[in-house]
Design a protein around this motif. Structure first.
Motif, PDB file in Angstrom:
ATOM      1  N   ALA A   1       0.496  -1.050  -0.006  1.00 22.83           N
ATOM      2  CA  ALA A   1      -0.444   0.012  -0.128  1.00 22.83           C
ATOM      3  C   ALA A   1       0.850   0.951   0.181  1.00 22.83           C
TER       4      ALA A   1
ATOM      5  N   HIS B   1       1.109   4.508  -2.538  1.00 22.99           N
ATOM      6  CA  HIS B   1       0.895   5.817  -2.537  1.00 22.99           C
ATOM      7  C   HIS B   1       2.366   6.266  -2.847  1.00 22.99           C
TER       8      HIS B   1
ATOM      9  N   ALA C   1      -5.859  -2.271  -0.796  1.00 26.87           N
ATOM     10  CA  ALA C   1      -3.982  -1.521  -0.223  1.00 26.87           C
ATOM     11  C   ALA C   1      -3.601  -0.942  -2.035  1.00 26.87           C
ATOM     12  N   CYS C   2      -3.946  -1.432  -2.759  1.00 25.03           N
ATOM     13  CA  CYS C   2      -3.328  -1.318  -4.511  1.00 25.03           C
ATOM     14  C   CYS C   2      -4.795   0.362  -4.334  1.00 25.03           C
ATOM     15  N   ARG C   3      -5.803  -0.242  -4.359  1.00 29.71           N
ATOM     16  CA  ARG C   3      -6.492   1.242  -5.095  1.00 29.71           C
ATOM     17  C   ARG C   3      -7.464   1.249  -6.399  1.00 29.71           C
TER      18      ARG C   3
END
Ligand code: TYD
Length: 219
Positions: A80, A84, A128-130
Motif C-alpha cells: 500500500a 502511494h 491496498a492497491c486502490r
C-alpha cells in the motif's frame, strides 16, 4: 520523442525463489531505457523506506512465530505504501513501473502456500492497491527441483541472508507453484508464463518478445 508519453505501464515479475525474475527485470529495464523509456524499478516487500522496515520484520528468521494473517497484512501494508509513494505517481507521469513481486506473490505464497485462500487476497489487494492491477505480469517459471537447487546454492553464497522463507518445506513450495499455475490459467490476458530454464540471454529474449507482443496490441 519518448514513447512513455503514450501512457504509464505497470509490469510485474513473479515466480518461485531462484527463478531469475530479479535479473530478468533488470535486463528488461535496461533495455527499455536504452529505447528511451523512463523506467522505475521497485521490489516487494520493500520499495519504500516504510516498506523496507516491514521487509526486515517479514524476513527476520527470529520471527518464526508470526501468524499467517499478520504476515499477509504486513505484505499488503508494504505494498500500500509502495502504491502511494511510488506506483501511482510514476504511472500518472506516464512512466513504466516494474516490480519484482507484487500481489500475485501473496496470492501464491499466502493464498495457496499458507492456505489462506485467494478471495481474501483479492479483497485486500483492492484496498491496498486502490484497484490498480498490473498491466502485464511475467511469471518466470521453473520447476520446484530447480528452484530448490538454486535457492540452496544461493544460500551458500550468502550465508548471512538465511531468510525465514528459504526454510519452508517442499510441500509449501509445491502449493506456491500450483498457485502461480492457477493464476496463469485464470488470467491469461495478464499473466504471461515465461520458461525460466536456459541461459539468462535466452530467458531475456523470451521476456522481451512477450513485452513487445503486449505493446504492439496496446498502443
Ligand atoms: P526475497 O529475498 O526478496 O526473495 P526473492 O528474490 O525470491 O523475491 O524474499 C521475498 C520472499 O517473500 C520470497 O520468499 C517470497 C515471499 N513473499 C511472500 O510470501 N508474499 C508476498 O506477498 C511477497 C511480496 C513475497
Amino acid at each position: 520523442m519518448s514513447t512513455t508519453s503514450r501512457r504509464g505501464l505497470f509490469l510485474t515479475f513473479e515466480g518461485l525463489d531462484g527463478c531469475g525474475k530479479t535479473t530478468q527485470m533488470r535486463l528488461l529495464a535496461t533495455f527499455l531505457r536504452a529505447r528511451g523509456e523512463t523506467v522505475i524499478e521497485t521490489v516487494e516487500p520493500g520499495g519504500t523506506e516504510i516498506g523496507n522496515g516491514i521487509r526486515r520484520i517479514l524476513l527476520d528468521p527470529r520471527n518464526q512465530n508470526m501468524g499467517p494473517e499478520a504476515e499477509m497484512l504486513l505484505y499488503f501494508a508494504a505494498r500500500a505504501q509502495n502504491v502511494h509513494e511510488v506506483l501511482e505517481p510514476a504511472v500518472a507521469r506516464g512512466e513504466i513501473v516494474m516490480s519484482d513481486r507484487w500481489t500475485d506473490s501473496t496470492w501464491a505464497y499466502q493464498g495457496y502456500g499458507r492456505g489462506l485462500g485467494t478471495e481474501v487476497v483479492r479483497s485486500l489487494d483492492a484496498i491496498a492497491c486502490r484497484g490498480r492491477r498490473p498491466d502485464v505480469t511475467f511469471w518466470v517459471d521453473i520447476d520446484l527441483e530447480e528452484s530448490l537447487r538454486r535457492a540452496r546454492s544461493r544460500n551458500k553464497e550468502r550465508a548471512e541472508q538465511d531468510t525465514r522463507m528459504d526454510d519452508q518445506s517442499r510441500v509449501f513450495y509445491e502449493r506456491v507453484h500450483a498457485g502461480y499455475q492457477a493464476l496463469a490459467q485464470a488470467e491469461p490476458g495478464r499473466v504471461v508464463k515465461i520458461d525460466g530454464l536456459g541461459t539468462v540471454e535466452e530467458v531475456a529474449a523470451r521476456v522481451l518478445a512477450a513485452f513487445d507482443a503486449y505493446r504492439s496490441g496496446h498502443v
